[in-house]
Design an enzyme around this catalytic site. Structure first.
Site, short mmCIF file in Angstrom:
data_model
loop_
_atom_site.label_atom_id
_atom_site.label_comp_id
_atom_site.label_asym_id
_atom_site.label_seq_id
_atom_site.Cartn_x
_atom_site.Cartn_y
_atom_site.Cartn_z
N ASP A 1 0.79 -1.23 0.00
CA ASP A 1 0.00 0.00 0.00
C ASP A 1 0.82 1.29 0.00
O ASP A 1 0.40 2.30 -0.53
CB ASP A 1 -0.94 0.02 1.22
CG ASP A 1 -0.21 -0.25 2.53
OD1 ASP A 1 1.03 -0.40 2.50
OD2 ASP A 1 -0.87 -0.32 3.58
N HIS A 2 2.02 1.24 0.58
CA HIS A 2 2.76 2.50 0.77
C HIS A 2 3.54 2.97 -0.45
O HIS A 2 3.94 4.12 -0.51
CB HIS A 2 3.74 2.34 1.94
CG HIS A 2 3.10 2.49 3.29
ND1 HIS A 2 2.14 1.64 3.75
CD2 HIS A 2 3.29 3.40 4.27
CE1 HIS A 2 1.78 2.01 4.96
NE2 HIS A 2 2.46 3.08 5.29
N ASP B 1 3.30 -1.07 11.63
CA ASP B 1 2.84 0.25 11.22
C ASP B 1 2.17 0.87 12.45
O ASP B 1 1.46 0.17 13.18
CB ASP B 1 1.82 0.14 10.08
CG ASP B 1 1.52 1.51 9.51
OD1 ASP B 1 2.09 1.84 8.46
OD2 ASP B 1 0.72 2.25 10.13
N ARG C 1 -1.93 12.32 10.17
CA ARG C 1 -0.71 13.07 10.52
C ARG C 1 -0.58 14.29 9.63
O ARG C 1 -0.95 14.26 8.46
CB ARG C 1 0.53 12.20 10.34
CG ARG C 1 0.54 11.09 11.31
CD ARG C 1 1.93 10.50 11.55
NE ARG C 1 1.79 9.62 12.67
CZ ARG C 1 2.18 8.34 12.68
NH1 ARG C 1 2.81 7.84 11.64
NH2 ARG C 1 1.98 7.61 13.73
N SER D 1 5.87 7.27 13.23
CA SER D 1 5.86 5.97 12.56
C SER D 1 6.55 4.86 13.35
O SER D 1 7.36 5.09 14.23
CB SER D 1 6.57 6.14 11.22
OG SER D 1 7.00 4.92 10.73
N ARG E 1 8.51 2.84 11.71
CA ARG E 1 9.62 2.45 10.83
C ARG E 1 10.91 2.28 11.62
O ARG E 1 11.41 3.20 12.25
CB ARG E 1 9.79 3.45 9.68
CG ARG E 1 10.14 4.85 10.11
CD ARG E 1 10.06 5.82 8.93
NE ARG E 1 8.68 6.16 8.63
CZ ARG E 1 8.24 7.37 8.31
NH1 ARG E 1 9.06 8.38 8.22
NH2 ARG E 1 6.97 7.58 8.06
C1 MIC Z 1 2.91 6.51 8.63
O1 MIC Z 1 1.71 6.70 8.65
O2 MIC Z 1 3.75 7.32 9.08
C2 MIC Z 1 3.42 5.22 8.02
C3 MIC Z 1 4.09 5.54 6.76
O3 MIC Z 1 2.32 4.38 7.74
C4 MIC Z 1 4.36 4.58 9.02
C5 MIC Z 1 5.00 3.36 8.54
C6 MIC Z 1 6.19 3.59 7.70
O4 MIC Z 1 6.95 4.53 7.91
O5 MIC Z 1 6.42 2.76 6.82
C7 MIC Z 1 3.72 4.25 10.37
O6 MIC Z 1 2.79 4.91 10.75
O7 MIC Z 1 4.23 3.39 11.09
FE1 SF4 Z 2 -0.81 4.69 4.97
FE2 SF4 Z 2 0.19 5.39 7.35
FE3 SF4 Z 2 -1.20 7.12 5.87
FE4 SF4 Z 2 -2.43 5.11 6.96
S1 SF4 Z 2 -1.40 6.77 8.05
S2 SF4 Z 2 -2.72 5.82 4.87
S3 SF4 Z 2 -0.92 3.48 6.84
S4 SF4 Z 2 0.76 6.22 5.37
#
Ligand code: MIC
Ligand code: SF4
Length: 755
Positions: free
Chosen positions: A95-96, A160, A448, A643, A645
């Site tokens: 998805d990302h 995630d 976010r 995140s 990550r």
């Molecule tokens: C996000 O919403 O910040 C992400 C991208 O989904 C991250 C995961 C990532 O950095 O791959 C998360 O929330 O953990």
């Molecule tokens: Fe994707 Fe993270 Fe955004 Fe949700 S918050 S849509 S998992 S990047």
């Protein structure tokens, strides 16, 4: 059938014994959170009572979910663990990595081409180790999990931070780094500090413009981005029971923004309706049979103050829609105060883009409520002033809302439907803008809004609201417009006002989908081979990190003293860097490039003590590494917020940073550091942050007697020859100290599996 009914039966079979044992051990009535946690304790810990917020406890989660941007590192680690198959049901979701540029079909095809190597890798690893694989276009991890795998009273971990979304269906679902996922998939217990409990009593009932999103926007304003740290938030009360399961999911999803370990709602009629509507009636039947265990005890909800560490009360009858932002999700404005705030703060009033959807807000209910506003644009002859995009959370929802005509409604108002993927939410957005230096505003129904998150532009002021509010704002194109009270001038010069949004919780004709995008793994994957091209720029097999040398750390240089907010987006930016998530060395070139250097208030410009020159953080660190000099990173409050990550922890480890010293850590990031064998410490007195000078040399002492609860000491050697020292705290338990000594948890697992 994607979900595993036998596994769920086994979990439910355990409930009575475990809950009874927990009642005995604690001698009191239980919250729902406690019931689920106790029902998932590892065998060895099964009938103990635990100190909230103090004791580390071993759990046995039922499932693991991973998204493509984090799964690569999680699975590269799992490949080193030496197991033939995953020990618990696990899934990967693509998805990302899909960039939003033109529209769903073209963007998806481009992503499949551009990311071919990574998708092939993930598909073959999944096939080999028995992991369910959701192809690109299938949807966003959290929405797909809610539709297929979440179940009341279950426990899941996911790589995630928005994994808690599944709390909407009564599951304890916790965001973790890939190394944690690797442990659980390897059949090892998973450790978590027994959380504190925050209770949110929802009274009344939502009406008009107010939606589930506004509950969490308000909670974020009350608790702030740090307020949920170390806690699970449990929602209850008549108001909770009145919310749809997907609305509850929205609230739990964004609990990540207050730093909560997770959030949860009890099993109720709405949950049963959603399970049945998503073809999981069997789960509802099983849940009905143990319903008393899938909610908190009555006595608890009657006297919440006695049972929760903190209680918040929100009356849904009085809840106003909220808009939060800019730059942080906890700056909460009730809509009636928002216009004034925009003017007072000089935020750009013109709204350039409105974006709805994402994992947070793309349920059938969300789409129908937003479409009821979009339709009014057409019916009332209003021209949409801002750009408008729709990101469906899953193919199931997309197919269904298309069938029911809602995507058409958005298109009529000028909206562009994007792929079922993260897209703009994570900076995978080729935004069309004529002048990126212009201060500008956007509003999203995502979760976010840190600086640069959506479009990489620090001049973008991003605000967060419910999808229906975003839709109304997009039509008005003006942030000082209040859709509840103000009028707009239409094409005919008339003053028109929006009617309240109206939504449908569950599709009247049921959900439908042609190809949900799921690929089951091979029964026996032993013959499947996983290929990583050694010349690849995007995938790199991992080398084990070196073990601790057994001495105190001395002569460290300061890499950066970060000032203010330093989220995982600052430490390891997403957007264009997502493509290197499977290649540790390449992604390390983004290390801390977003962090603001305390000494020159500039991002990605730090002093190299070897040359006296200022340069980018990653290059400076590589120079120290090449010269065999260790470094330290100093940070502010809630370091590593955001995140899950683990790249934010692995990059400094890989490049030779030896310690991270901050005022406070966000939970997932702190664990990620520990897992990778990094030293993460906090100032015992946060005022000591001020003592740190740019050209200091550091020693960290006490490591040869490193023990739980025992402070370490940081010695500063200032340039002028003077020295000062101060104590620092850590939260390492005995096991985590072993990870530090071994140079990372994986080095220990590898040994265990080999023996
Ligand atoms: C996000 O919403 O910040 C992400 C991208 O989904 C991250 C995961 C990532 O950095 O791959 C998360 O929330 O953990
Ligand atoms: Fe994707 Fe993270 Fe955004 Fe949700 S918050 S849509 S998992 S990047």
């Amino acid at each position: 059938m994607a979900f595993d009914l036998d596994m769920i039966k086994k979990v439910y079979d355990r409930y009575s014994t475990r809950v009874d044992a927990a009642r005995k051990a604690t001698g009191k009535h239980l919250t729902l959170t406690e019931k689920i946690l106790y029902a998932h304790l590892s065998e060895g810990d099964a009938d103990k009572a635990f100190g909230r917020g103090v004791d580390y406890v071993d759990f046995a989660p039922d499932r693991v979910a991973m998204q493509d941007a984090t799964a690569q590192m999680a699975l590269l680690q799992f490949m080193q663990a030496g197991r033939p198959q995953v020990a618990v049901p696990s899934t990967v979701h693509c998805d990302h990595l899909i960039q939003a540029k033109i529209g769903a079909d073209v963007d998806l095809q481009t992503a499949k081409d551009v990311n071919l190597e990574v998708y092939d890798f993930l598909a073959s690893v999944s096939d080999k180790y028995g992991i369910g694989f959701w192809k690109p276009g299938a949807g966003i991890i959290h929405q797909v999990v809610l539709e297929n795998y979440a179940f009341p009273g279950g426990m899941m971990i996911g790589t995630d931070s928005h994994t808690p979304n599944a709390g909407g269906l009564g599951m304890i679902a916790i965001g973790v780094g890939g190394a944690d996922a690797c442990d659980v998939m390897a059949g090892l217990p998973w450790e978590l500090k027994f959380p504190k409990l925050i209770g949110v009593n929802l009274t009344g009932k939502l009406s008009g413009w107010a939606s589930a999103k506004d509950v969490i926007l308000k909670v974020a304003g009350i608790l702030t981005v740090k307020g949920g740290t170390g806690a699970i938030v449990e929602y209850f009360g008549e108001g909770a029971r009145s919310l749809s399961a997907t609305g509850k999911g929205t609230i739990c999803n964004m609990g990540a923004e207050i730093g909560a370990t997770t959030s949860i709602f009890g099993y109720d009629e709405k949950a049963a309706t959603y399970l049945k509507g998503t073809k999981r009636g069997e789960i509802a039947d099983l849940a009905d049979a143990i319903a008393e265990h899938l909610t908190g005890d009555e006595e608890v909800y009657a006297n919440p103050a006695q049972y929760f560490d903190e209680v918040i009360e929100i009356n849904l009858d009085e809840l106003e829609p909220h808009v939060n932002g800019p730059f942080t999700p906890d700056l909460a404005w009730p809509i009636s105060k928002f216009a004034a705030a925009v003017k007072e703060n000089g935020w750009p009033t013109k709204l350039e883009v409105g974006l709805i959807g994402s994992c947070t807000n793309s349920s059938y209910e969300d789409i129908t409520r937003s479409a009821s506003i979009a339709k009014q644009a057409t019916d009332k002859h209003l021209k949409t002033k801002a750009e408008f995009t729709i990101t469906p959370g899953s193919e199931l929802v997309r197919y269904t809302v298309e069938r029911d005509g809602y995507l058409g409604t958005f298109e009529e108002m000028g909206g562009v439907v994007l792929a079922n993927a993260c897209g703009p939410c994570i900076g995978q957005w080729a935004r069309h803008t004529d002048d990126p230096t212009r201060k500008n505003s956007i509003i999203t129904s995502f979760n976010r809004n840190f600086a640069k998150r959506q479009d990489g532009n620090p001049n973008t002021h991003a605000f967060v609201a419910s999808p229906e509010i975003v839709t109304a704002f997009a039509i008005a194109g003006d942030l000082t417009f209040n859709p509840l009270t103000d009028t707009l001038t239409n094409d005919k010069g008339e003053q028109v006002k929006f009617d309240e949004p109206e939504g449908i919780e569950m599709p009247l004709k049921g959900y439908a989908v042609q190809d949900a995008g799921y690929q089951a793994p091979a029964e026996d994957g032993s013959a499947v081979s996983v290929i990583v091209d050694p010349k690849s720029a995007r995938l790199q097999l991992l080398e084990p990190f070196k073990a601790w040398e057994g001495t105190d750390l001395t002569g460290l240089k300061l890499l950066i003293k970060a000032k203010g907010k330093c989220t995982t987006d600052h430490i390891s930016m997403a957007g264009p860097w997502l493509k290197f998530r499977g290649h540790l060395d390449n992604i390390s070139n983004n290390m801390l490039i977003g962090a603001i250097n305390y000494f020159n208030l500039t991002a990605d410009s730090v002093k190299n003590e070897l040359t006296g020159e200022y340069g980018p953080v990653p290059a400076t660190q590589r120079d120290y590494k090449a010269n065999g000099i260790g470094t330290i990173v100093v940070g502010d409050e809630n370091y590593g917020e955001g995140s899950s990550r683990e790249h934010a922890a692995m990059e400094p480890r890989h490049l030779g940073v030896r310690a991270i010293l901050v005022k406070s850590f966000a939970r997932i990031h702190e664990t990620n550091l520990k897992k990778q064998g990094m030293l993460g410490i906090t100032f015992a007195d946060t005022a000591d942050y001020d003592k740190i000078q740019e050209d200091d040399t550091f020693d960290i002492t006490g490591l040869t007697t490193f023990a739980p609860g025992k402070q370490l000491t940081v010695v500063l050697h200032h340039k002028d020859g003077s020295t000062e020292s101060f104590p620092v705290n850590h939260t390492y338990n005995a096991q985590q100290i072993e990870w530090f000594k071994a140079g990372g948890a994986l080095n220990i697992i590898r040994k265990q599996m080999a023996s």
